[in-house]
Write an enzyme that holds these catalytic residues in place. Structure first.
Site: not given
Ligand code: BGC
Length: 273
Positions: A98, A175, A71-72, A171
């Site tokens: 990744n 990122k 598990d990273v 998310y």
């Molecule tokens: C997400 C996907 C999404 C894509 C474009 C990615 O980083 O994991 O679920 O479809 O971005 O929106």
């Protein structure tokens, strides 16, 4: 000899670790690096069977691979994974950060547990693995017979490191964090000839976003966001990873390569503003 004159596989003899490589983009990258001549650790956290399938596919193709569970987001798991890799192959040349996941919810419904899990795996995992790889790169130094660089780190980001994404605050934040983690590491490690770059995929056909492309209606909707009018395939990303891992990109560090069919080109503006 220049790369265009050599007939050797691009990554011959190099040792790669791909996190989250039992499915989707990670599995495609593991196979492509192996096809380019690298030995590959197929890391996974769940789904040992799928990881073994990726290893078997690489071996059937004449490559060398092994699966390692870790598990990273857990420091002790990451350290043990690198110890196991070095015991087998002595060192590492290429790290592909990744592993990642989505736990989507509107802000007002998002639990702290889901916020933390996404940040832990998507961002802290990249920190822990990059630190372990960089320590080894610095300890080992350059191996000119393998590569012009001391080591290469590729961070999987997303178009959502620049495109805000309602309903996905954890998310998108992870990122955005990966983007500046990558640039900072690139700046810090460049004098030691360690290259750090990112790939930001757009919509790629993998299990993470199956709902967005697996029915014709969903796919038609998704295509409105993609000027190139096709949903990406894992191999679109894998080919970019092979290039960033190889000496063909030796002068590239701190870069983010958007592999997205134009998703970041503001497609909503294609009929004027
Ligand atoms: C997400 C996907 C999404 C894509 C474009 C990615 O980083 O994991 O679920 O479809 O971005 O929106």
């Amino acid at each position: 000899m220049s790369l265009t004159e050599t007939r050797e596989p691009l990554l011959k003899g190099q040792r790669a670790l791909v996190t989250g490589a039992s499915s989707g983009i990670g599995a495609a990258i593991a196979k492509a690096l192996a096809a380019a001549g690298a030995k590959v650790v197929v890391n996974y956290a769940g789904g040992a069977q799928r990881a073994q399938t990726v290893v078997a596919q690489i071996q059937a193709n004449g490559g060398e691979a092994m699966a390692i569970c870790a598990d990273v987001s857990r420091e002790e798991d990451v350290e043990a994974m690198f110890v196991q890799m070095f015991a087998a192959w002595d060192s590492i040349d290429i790290l592909v950060n990744n592993a990642g996941l989505q736990k989507d919810a509107p802000l007002v419904e998002m639990s702290l547990a889901d916020w933390r899990q996404v940040i832990d795996i998507n961002l802290t995992g990249q920190f822990l693995c990059s630190r372990a790889a960089a320590r080894e790169f610095l300890h080992r130094g350059i191996a000119p017979e393998l590569s012009r660089a001391t080591g290469k780190i590729i961070c999987m980001s997303s178009v959502h490191d620049v495109i805000p994404w309602a309903g996905h605050a954890n998310y998108a934040a992870s990122k955005g964090g990966v983007s500046l983690l990558m640039k900072t590491l690139a700046q810090e490690l460049a004098p030691q000839r360690i290259r750090v770059n990112a790939i930001s995929p757009g919509a790629i056909k993998t299990p993470i976003n199956a709902a967005a492309w697996s029915t014709p209606a969903a796919e038609a909707d998704l295509l409105k966001l993609i000027p190139y009018r096709r949903v990406g395939e894992p191999d679109d990303i894998a080919q970019a990873a092979v290039w960033l891992a190889s000496d063909a990109s030796d002068y590239v560090t701190g870069a983010t390569l958007y592999v997205d069919g134009g998703m970041t080109l503001y497609p909503g503006f294609d009929q004027g503003g």
